[in-house]
Design a protein around this motif. Structure first.
Motif, PDB file in Angstrom:
ATOM      1  N   LYS A  25      65.433  89.390  63.094  1.00 50.49           N
ATOM      2  CA  LYS A  25      66.428  88.582  63.804  1.00 50.49           C
ATOM      3  C   LYS A  25      67.802  89.232  63.704  1.00 50.49           C
ATOM      4  N   SER A  44      77.453  86.096  66.765  1.00 51.42           N
ATOM      5  CA  SER A  44      78.412  84.997  66.718  1.00 51.42           C
ATOM      6  C   SER A  44      79.836  85.547  66.712  1.00 51.42           C
ATOM      7  N   ASP A  83      71.520  88.114  64.587  1.00 45.77           N
ATOM      8  CA  ASP A  83      72.336  86.945  64.943  1.00 45.77           C
ATOM      9  C   ASP A  83      73.670  87.412  65.511  1.00 45.77           C
ATOM     10  N   ASN A  98      60.521  78.637  62.132  1.00 48.70           N
ATOM     11  CA  ASN A  98      61.915  78.186  62.173  1.00 48.70           C
ATOM     12  C   ASN A  98      62.769  79.402  62.491  1.00 48.70           C
ATOM     13  N   VAL A  99      63.393  79.441  63.660  1.00 50.73           N
ATOM     14  CA  VAL A  99      64.124  80.636  64.065  1.00 50.73           C
ATOM     15  C   VAL A  99      65.464  80.765  63.351  1.00 50.73           C
ATOM     16  N   GLU A 100      65.895  79.726  62.654  1.00 54.82           N
ATOM     17  CA  GLU A 100      67.128  79.822  61.860  1.00 54.82           C
ATOM     18  C   GLU A 100      66.848  80.531  60.547  1.00 54.82           C
ATOM     19  N   THR A 101      65.792  80.115  59.843  1.00 60.01           N
ATOM     20  CA  THR A 101      65.490  80.651  58.515  1.00 60.01           C
ATOM     21  C   THR A 101      64.358  81.666  58.520  1.00 60.01           C
ATOM     22  N   GLY A 105      73.682  83.596  69.930  1.00 55.71           N
ATOM     23  CA  GLY A 105      72.410  83.132  69.386  1.00 55.71           C
ATOM     24  C   GLY A 105      71.682  84.223  68.634  1.00 55.71           C
ATOM     25  N   SER A 106      70.358  84.222  68.698  1.00 55.64           N
ATOM     26  CA  SER A 106      69.527  85.122  67.900  1.00 55.64           C
ATOM     27  C   SER A 106      68.603  85.941  68.779  1.00 55.64           C
TER      28      SER A 106
END
Length: 536
Positions: free
Chosen positions: A74, A78, A76, A161-164, A45-46
């Motif tokens: 952030k 993976s 990331d 938005n934790v993705e972007t 995850g982040s």
């Protein structure tokens, strides 16, 4: 990594720490990190970081550490690969400052003045609009339901938005509950229920402190914040001067609130903006004679318990943990001796000074201590002058006085001259509100972050990770899902080493002995962070 007895007292004459208090730019796309070691498979995850990233606007500087505009970072993770990304949180404070190229909203230690291009009548009326509270959410990021919010200590929180890392929505908690502002350090239960505390207008037009409950994710997918409610109220020792509150404690059945002598002068706060230019720091005052009050309340149902626990004046920002044991509540704190407000020493001019000046400033500042207080849940008025604490493992005392107050003396768990054990972490999922053994923290050396620490609160044994000219951030404990012991897991921290080829890394340490497990390095400088969160 060293044991405490072998620990070197690191010096920083080169002043590399100044780099963590400089403005940086946001990124357009993620950067790949170079990984050494092996990242544990359960790290997914982040890793989100939040802190100040912009320290001036145009020709106007920010003056205090907690004024810099919020920057979200952030890392990331993976399949063993790591990337780094960052963006400024597009708060009103940030957007308006960038648009007008000046400080537009007053911050913690920086005053915003009216637009000099306006005529005298426009400026006069600007002063009388009242307080414009900042939404600069640089202190923490945490989940509410399925969403994440960047927060400060006012009534505004900002959905991201934790993705972007895009900014989504500004939320005013005053729309839902009676609160003037809330802390940036809530407690979050396993089902996602969020508890927080903040001052409010209570009964009889006097100030008080409300515990607010935000329920977990709703089955109908509605916003949990809309169902926020006050569950219990603590009284204020002074009618128009609430204490500065940065965190609170929570056991399985009780809330714990420490009311320190650092006060917000409400009338000064309200008048400062309407009469003259001022900032939040101008509205604090402290008095050693007021001492410290410690309050407790039941969680279910929410009910204030009118015991008058008192102790000597101290400063407090972070609770480590609280738990119940045999009719007592044990409260572990990162305390600062005396009554002076520690934030008086966090002006950027102090933190950016040469090393010898940094040390001189710290010499006159309040000194840090990790303390344990013990609160009897059933104190007896007849036992005046007698220590009411009978737990065999602590020297903390509680003594009933003739006026009905219960005087508390702490046990010191850790103390080092100008060496603070701060921004504490525990194995939160396993041990929050329960008897525990280990705490982790960022070590401050004369207010400069230069080590990661571990403390056994039962034996007082300590461990330290430290490298020359390296400046870590608050550690985050991540439990090994297959682990059994309380310290089965890793600590994650962001380290800035200004002289290194790749000056920033996400460092992963074995929580048992603080030995290095892995690091992910990037060729870019990162600023000092105030808090971190792992979003899986």
């Amino acid at each position: 990594m060293t044991n405490r007895e072998e620990e070197a007292d690191f010096e920083h004459p080169a002043g590399g720490y100044k780099k963590i208090f400089e403005t940086v730019e946001e990124l357009n796309e993620p950067l790949p990190a170079t990984v050494t070691g092996r990242i544990p498979s359960f790290i997914k995850g982040s890793l989100l970081r939040l802190g100040p990233g912009l320290f001036e606007v145009g020709s106007e500087p920010f003056y205090h550490l907690f004024d810099g505009q919020a920057l979200m970072h952030k890392f990331d993770f993976s399949s063993g690969q790591v990337t780094y990304f960052r963006k400024f949180v597009k708060t009103d404070a940030y957007v308006r400052a960038m648009t007008e190229k000046r400080v537009v909203i007053t911050e913690f230690g920086t005053c915003a003045y009216p637009d000099p291009c306006k005529n005298i009548f426009s400026r006069f009326f600007t002063y009388f609009k009242g307080v414009e509270v900042t939404d600069n959410c640089l202190v923490n990021v945490y989940p509410v339901g399925e969403d994440f919010y960047a927060v400060t200590e006012t009534n505004y929180i900002t959905k991201v938005n934790v993705e972007t890392l895009e900014t989504l929505k500004k939320v005013d908690l005053c729309d839902y509950v009676n609160i003037n502002g809330v802390t940036a350090h809530p407690h979050i239960e396993k089902d996602g229920t969020v508890y927080n505390i903040g001052n409010c207008m209570g009964k009889g037009a006097s100030l008080a402190y409300n515990i607010v409950r935000i329920p977990p994710q709703q089955k109908d997918k509605s916003d949990p914040i809309e169902k926020s409610k006050v569950v219990v109220q603590f009284p204020s020792a002074e009618r128009f001067k609430p204490s500065y509150v940065h965190s609170f404690g929570m056991t399985e059945n009780y809330f714990v609130f420490v009311e320190t002598p650092v006060k917000i002068h409400l009338l000064k706060f309200l008048s400062a903006w309407s009469i003259r230019g001022s900032n939040y720091m101008d509205c604090f005052e402290s008095d050693e004679e007021k001492g410290t009050w410690i309050h407790i309340a039941r969680k279910h149902p929410g009910e204030y318990i009118d015991y008058k626990f008192r102790t000597a004046a101290m400063g407090l920002f972070h609770h480590i943990n609280c738990y119940e044991d045999s009719g007592f509540i044990v409260v572990d704190l990162c305390a600062w001796k005396g009554f002076e407000f520690v934030y008086n020493y966090l002006w950027l001019a102090n933190l950016r000074a040469n090393w010898e000046e940094v040390k001189r400033n710290a010499m006159i500042a309040p000194q840090p201590e990790v303390r344990r207080y013990v609160l009897p849940l059933d104190p007896c008025r007849e036992e005046q002058g007698k220590n009411l604490v009978c737990l065999p493992y602590t020297t903390a005392t509680a003594t009933m006085r003739a006026d009905g107050t219960i005087w508390l003396e702490p046990e010191v768990l850790f103390s080092g001259p100008r060496q603070a054990f701060e921004f504490p972490q525990i194995n939160y999922k396993m041990n929050n509100g329960k008897n525990y053994t280990y705490a982790y923290a960022l070590g401050l050396n004369h207010f400069i972050p230069d080590r990661i620490c571990k403390l056994n609160v039962k034996t007082k044994e300590t461990w330290v990770w430290q490298e020359p000219d390296s400046y870590p951030s608050e550690p985050l404990f991540v439990q090994n899902p297959d682990g059994v012991d309380e310290d089965d897991g890793v600590l994650m921290t962001i380290v800035v080493s200004p002289g290194a080829q790749r000056p920033t890394c996400c460092l992963i340490l074995n929580a048992k002995d603080l030995s290095e497990v892995a690091r992910a390095e990037v060729d870019i400088i990162i600023q000092e962070c105030i808090s971190m969160q792992l979003a899986v």
